[in-house]
Structures are given as C-alpha cells and as structure tokens.
Scaffold this motif. Sequence first.
Motif, PDB file in Angstrom:
ATOM      1  N   ILE A 129      -3.756  17.900 -66.849  1.00  0.00           N
ATOM      2  CA  ILE A 129      -2.499  17.490 -66.219  1.00  0.00           C
ATOM      3  C   ILE A 129      -1.679  16.774 -67.278  1.00  0.00           C
ATOM      4  CG2 ILE A 129      -1.466  16.069 -64.414  1.00  0.00           C
ATOM      5  CD1 ILE A 129      -4.268  16.231 -63.036  1.00  0.00           C
ATOM      6  N   GLU A 130      -0.401  17.090 -67.346  1.00  0.00           N
ATOM      7  CA  GLU A 130       0.516  16.392 -68.244  1.00  0.00           C
ATOM      8  C   GLU A 130       1.707  15.919 -67.428  1.00  0.00           C
ATOM      9  OE1 GLU A 130       1.897  18.671 -71.589  1.00  0.00           O
ATOM     10  OE2 GLU A 130      -0.099  19.488 -71.954  1.00  0.00           O
ATOM     11  N   THR A 131       2.174  14.714 -67.697  1.00  0.00           N
ATOM     12  CA  THR A 131       3.406  14.228 -67.074  1.00  0.00           C
ATOM     13  C   THR A 131       4.330  13.752 -68.172  1.00  0.00           C
ATOM     14  OG1 THR A 131       2.431  12.049 -66.772  1.00  0.00           O
ATOM     15  CG2 THR A 131       2.346  13.537 -64.892  1.00  0.00           C
ATOM     16  N   ASP A 132       5.611  13.855 -67.900  1.00  0.00           N
ATOM     17  CA  ASP A 132       6.602  13.472 -68.896  1.00  0.00           C
ATOM     18  C   ASP A 132       7.891  13.095 -68.187  1.00  0.00           C
ATOM     19  OD1 ASP A 132       7.631  12.977 -71.401  1.00  0.00           O
ATOM     20  OD2 ASP A 132       7.881  15.083 -71.944  1.00  0.00           O
ATOM     21  N   ILE A 133       8.723  12.356 -68.896  1.00  0.00           N
ATOM     22  CA  ILE A 133      10.062  12.036 -68.409  1.00  0.00           C
ATOM     23  C   ILE A 133      11.035  12.856 -69.234  1.00  0.00           C
ATOM     24  CG2 ILE A 133      11.820  10.260 -68.168  1.00  0.00           C
ATOM     25  CD1 ILE A 133       9.566   8.226 -68.010  1.00  0.00           C
ATOM     26  N   VAL A 134      11.925  13.540 -68.552  1.00  0.00           N
ATOM     27  CA  VAL A 134      12.926  14.372 -69.216  1.00  0.00           C
ATOM     28  C   VAL A 134      14.297  13.871 -68.785  1.00  0.00           C
ATOM     29  CG1 VAL A 134      13.810  16.719 -69.480  1.00  0.00           C
ATOM     30  CG2 VAL A 134      11.367  16.346 -69.140  1.00  0.00           C
ATOM     31  N   SER A 135      15.223  13.753 -69.716  1.00  0.00           N
ATOM     32  CA  SER A 135      16.592  13.391 -69.346  1.00  0.00           C
ATOM     33  C   SER A 135      17.517  14.517 -69.787  1.00  0.00           C
ATOM     34  CB  SER A 135      17.005  12.060 -69.981  1.00  0.00           C
ATOM     35  OG  SER A 135      16.910  12.128 -71.378  1.00  0.00           O
ATOM     36  N   ASN A 136      18.437  14.844 -68.911  1.00  0.00           N
ATOM     37  CA  ASN A 136      19.394  15.918 -69.171  1.00  0.00           C
ATOM     38  C   ASN A 136      20.813  15.388 -69.059  1.00  0.00           C
ATOM     39  OD1 ASN A 136      17.458  17.931 -69.433  1.00  0.00           O
ATOM     40  ND2 ASN A 136      17.468  18.400 -67.253  1.00  0.00           N
ATOM     41  N   PHE A 137      21.629  15.703 -70.044  1.00  0.00           N
ATOM     42  CA  PHE A 137      23.055  15.460 -69.965  1.00  0.00           C
ATOM     43  C   PHE A 137      23.727  16.811 -69.760  1.00  0.00           C
ATOM     44  CE2 PHE A 137      21.952  11.600 -72.310  1.00  0.00           C
ATOM     45  CZ  PHE A 137      22.750  10.665 -71.675  1.00  0.00           C
ATOM     46  N   THR A 138      24.561  16.909 -68.732  1.00  0.00           N
ATOM     47  CA  THR A 138      25.299  18.155 -68.500  1.00  0.00           C
ATOM     48  C   THR A 138      26.774  17.838 -68.285  1.00  0.00           C
ATOM     49  OG1 THR A 138      24.770  18.053 -66.138  1.00  0.00           O
ATOM     50  CG2 THR A 138      23.368  19.430 -67.503  1.00  0.00           C
ATOM     51  N   GLU A 139      27.607  18.737 -68.753  1.00  0.00           N
ATOM     52  CA  GLU A 139      29.032  18.599 -68.570  1.00  0.00           C
ATOM     53  C   GLU A 139      29.380  18.949 -67.130  1.00  0.00           C
ATOM     54  OE1 GLU A 139      32.522  20.613 -70.834  1.00  0.00           O
ATOM     55  OE2 GLU A 139      30.943  20.127 -72.290  1.00  0.00           O
ATOM     56  N   THR A 140      30.154  18.068 -66.460  1.00  0.00           N
ATOM     57  CA  THR A 140      30.475  18.324 -65.055  1.00  0.00           C
ATOM     58  C   THR A 140      31.967  18.295 -64.796  1.00  0.00           C
ATOM     59  OG1 THR A 140      30.147  15.980 -64.559  1.00  0.00           O
ATOM     60  CG2 THR A 140      28.282  17.456 -64.171  1.00  0.00           C
ATOM     61  N   GLY A 141      32.739  18.462 -65.792  1.00  0.00           N
ATOM     62  CA  GLY A 141      34.190  18.475 -65.615  1.00  0.00           C
ATOM     63  C   GLY A 141      34.852  17.928 -66.863  1.00  0.00           C
ATOM     64  N   ILE A 142      36.138  17.680 -66.741  1.00  0.00           N
ATOM     65  CA  ILE A 142      36.889  17.150 -67.878  1.00  0.00           C
ATOM     66  C   ILE A 142      36.509  15.687 -68.068  1.00  0.00           C
ATOM     67  CG2 ILE A 142      39.200  16.667 -68.780  1.00  0.00           C
ATOM     68  CD1 ILE A 142      40.165  19.015 -67.028  1.00  0.00           C
ATOM     69  N   ASN A 143      36.032  15.363 -69.256  1.00  0.00           N
ATOM     70  CA  ASN A 143      35.616  14.008 -69.616  1.00  0.00           C
ATOM     71  C   ASN A 143      34.560  13.425 -68.681  1.00  0.00           C
ATOM     72  OD1 ASN A 143      37.293  13.974 -71.815  1.00  0.00           O
ATOM     73  ND2 ASN A 143      39.005  13.063 -70.699  1.00  0.00           N
ATOM     74  N   GLN A 144      33.732  14.267 -68.088  1.00  0.00           N
ATOM     75  CA  GLN A 144      32.671  13.758 -67.224  1.00  0.00           C
ATOM     76  C   GLN A 144      31.330  14.376 -67.619  1.00  0.00           C
ATOM     77  OE1 GLN A 144      33.328  13.834 -63.069  1.00  0.00           O
ATOM     78  NE2 GLN A 144      35.343  12.880 -63.202  1.00  0.00           N
ATOM     79  N   THR A 145      30.316  13.578 -67.527  1.00  0.00           N
ATOM     80  CA  THR A 145      28.960  14.009 -67.869  1.00  0.00           C
ATOM     81  C   THR A 145      28.008  13.501 -66.798  1.00  0.00           C
ATOM     82  OG1 THR A 145      29.510  13.822 -70.213  1.00  0.00           O
ATOM     83  CG2 THR A 145      27.183  13.919 -69.652  1.00  0.00           C
ATOM     84  N   THR A 146      27.049  14.327 -66.465  1.00  0.00           N
ATOM     85  CA  THR A 146      26.013  13.913 -65.518  1.00  0.00           C
ATOM     86  C   THR A 146      24.727  13.667 -66.289  1.00  0.00           C
ATOM     87  OG1 THR A 146      26.984  15.227 -63.732  1.00  0.00           O
ATOM     88  CG2 THR A 146      24.671  14.613 -63.501  1.00  0.00           C
ATOM     89  N   LEU A 147      24.111  12.532 -66.003  1.00  0.00           N
ATOM     90  CA  LEU A 147      22.812  12.199 -66.580  1.00  0.00           C
ATOM     91  C   LEU A 147      21.783  12.297 -65.468  1.00  0.00           C
ATOM     92  CD1 LEU A 147      20.797  11.054 -68.657  1.00  0.00           C
ATOM     93  CD2 LEU A 147      21.561   8.775 -67.967  1.00  0.00           C
ATOM     94  N   GLU A 148      20.707  13.021 -65.757  1.00  0.00           N
ATOM     95  CA  GLU A 148      19.649  13.208 -64.772  1.00  0.00           C
ATOM     96  C   GLU A 148      18.314  12.837 -65.423  1.00  0.00           C
ATOM     97  OE1 GLU A 148      19.155  16.608 -61.477  1.00  0.00           O
ATOM     98  OE2 GLU A 148      19.061  17.335 -63.521  1.00  0.00           O
ATOM     99  N   ILE A 149      17.545  12.010 -64.736  1.00  0.00           N
ATOM    100  CA  ILE A 149      16.199  11.652 -65.185  1.00  0.00           C
ATOM    101  C   ILE A 149      15.224  12.434 -64.306  1.00  0.00           C
ATOM    102  CG2 ILE A 149      14.536   9.791 -65.551  1.00  0.00           C
ATOM    103  CD1 ILE A 149      17.047   9.519 -67.259  1.00  0.00           C
ATOM    104  N   ILE A 150      14.287  13.142 -64.949  1.00  0.00           N
ATOM    105  CA  ILE A 150      13.390  14.055 -64.244  1.00  0.00           C
ATOM    106  C   ILE A 150      11.942  13.726 -64.587  1.00  0.00           C
ATOM    107  CG2 ILE A 150      12.681  16.486 -64.077  1.00  0.00           C
ATOM    108  CD1 ILE A 150      15.591  17.189 -64.880  1.00  0.00           C
ATOM    109  N   ILE A 151      11.072  13.756 -63.563  1.00  0.00           N
ATOM    110  CA  ILE A 151       9.634  13.709 -63.808  1.00  0.00           C
ATOM    111  C   ILE A 151       9.171  15.146 -63.911  1.00  0.00           C
ATOM    112  CG2 ILE A 151       7.363  13.188 -62.861  1.00  0.00           C
ATOM    113  CD1 ILE A 151       8.527  10.856 -61.415  1.00  0.00           C
ATOM    114  N   GLU A 152       8.480  15.457 -65.001  1.00  0.00           N
ATOM    115  CA  GLU A 152       7.929  16.787 -65.196  1.00  0.00           C
ATOM    116  C   GLU A 152       6.406  16.687 -65.159  1.00  0.00           C
ATOM    117  OE1 GLU A 152       9.393  19.973 -68.131  1.00  0.00           O
ATOM    118  OE2 GLU A 152       7.705  18.999 -69.155  1.00  0.00           O
ATOM    119  N   VAL A 153       5.798  17.457 -64.255  1.00  0.00           N
ATOM    120  CA  VAL A 153       4.341  17.464 -64.129  1.00  0.00           C
ATOM    121  C   VAL A 153       3.854  18.878 -64.425  1.00  0.00           C
ATOM    122  CG1 VAL A 153       2.369  17.032 -62.629  1.00  0.00           C
ATOM    123  CG2 VAL A 153       4.456  15.684 -62.344  1.00  0.00           C
ATOM    124  N   LYS A 154       2.927  18.973 -65.366  1.00  0.00           N
ATOM    125  CA  LYS A 154       2.307  20.246 -65.747  1.00  0.00           C
ATOM    126  C   LYS A 154       0.842  20.189 -65.365  1.00  0.00           C
ATOM    127  CE  LYS A 154       4.425  21.297 -69.803  1.00  0.00           C
ATOM    128  NZ  LYS A 154       4.487  21.472 -71.246  1.00  0.00           N
TER     129      LYS A 154
END
Length: 179
Positions: A129-154
């Motif tokens: 079993i592996e667990t990790d924290i992943v963070s994603n930045f995605t563009e969501t419009g003009i001058n806007q960014t979404t930050l998402e924190i994700i738990i990843e379990v393998k």
Amino acid sequence: ALGIVLCAVAVLFTYQVEPTVSDICDYKCKILAYDMINDSIDEEFEAEDFTCDDFLTIMTDNEGEIIAVNTNMINANTIVSRVANSVRKRFETTKAYTEYVKIGDLAGSGLIYNRGFDVPIHIEPQGWIETDIVSNFTETGINQTTLEIIIEVKIVLTSQLPLYSRATETVVQVPIAQT
C-alpha cells in the motif's frame, strides 16, 4: 504426433484464455481494493470533521490580494497517515477468498458463455500500500487558478489460478481540499 497436437491445443487455449483471465482477475481485485480504500477514507473523514481551512491557508497582503496559498502539511500528513493505517488494517484482516468462473467465460466465446465447470480464482491481499499527497494547480478562468489537495492511495492485490498469478495495482485519488 498426439503429444504435439495436445501441446498445440494447450498453447492455443492458453493464448485464447489468458487475456480473459487477466481481465477477470483485475476486475475482482479492483473491486476489493476500491472497497478497502473507500471504506477507510470514509471512516477517517467521518471520525473528524475536516474543512478546507484545516489543509489550506490563504495569505493576503494589506490590500487583500492573495500572495500565497500554504498547505498545512501537519494536518495533511496526519490524515494521510490515518488513511494508510486504516487501509493497512483492512488489508491485513481481509481473508483470501475464492471466486468461481465458468470455463466458458474464460474462453471468451459468446457461444459457450456461462457454460462448463467452475474454475476457481483465488484472491488474496498480498502486495503493498502506498499513500501520497498530490497538489494540482489548474487554470479556471482569466487570472484564476484552482488549487486541489488530493490523497492518493495505491494498493496491489494478487489473484491466483492454477498455474497463473497476476498482481493488480489500483489507484484511488480523493480530493480533500480545494480553493
């Protein structure tokens, strides 16, 4: 000559059956893995009421402009560790079990689907079993960014048939914070 014919039939049968066996084994292992992971995540998040503020802190300047988004790694690592321990406990306490599949299903032919004798598929939680924290930045419009924190379990589970074994890796990603 009979030996050569029997060997040829065995090789052709194995060639025909192996992709179907792999698919069935993967499917059965993934169901078990998803159940273990999702139950563990549900259990840990129900035990404590987390909010986005528990994981992310938005830093602003004097004019209210966002200058940084900080992750509270202590809280994030705590929940990842708790999820990993919960999955590990389920992994260790899950008993090996046997599923039965008709030989006609393994042949992959519609003509003999659900016919013939049962072939046992033995599934047991062996692997890691592996667990990790992943963070994603995605563009969501003009001058806007979404930050998402994700738990990843393998998780890796092994399925076994007579003369055949297959390891199946399952990855589940669950968002725990988004801003």
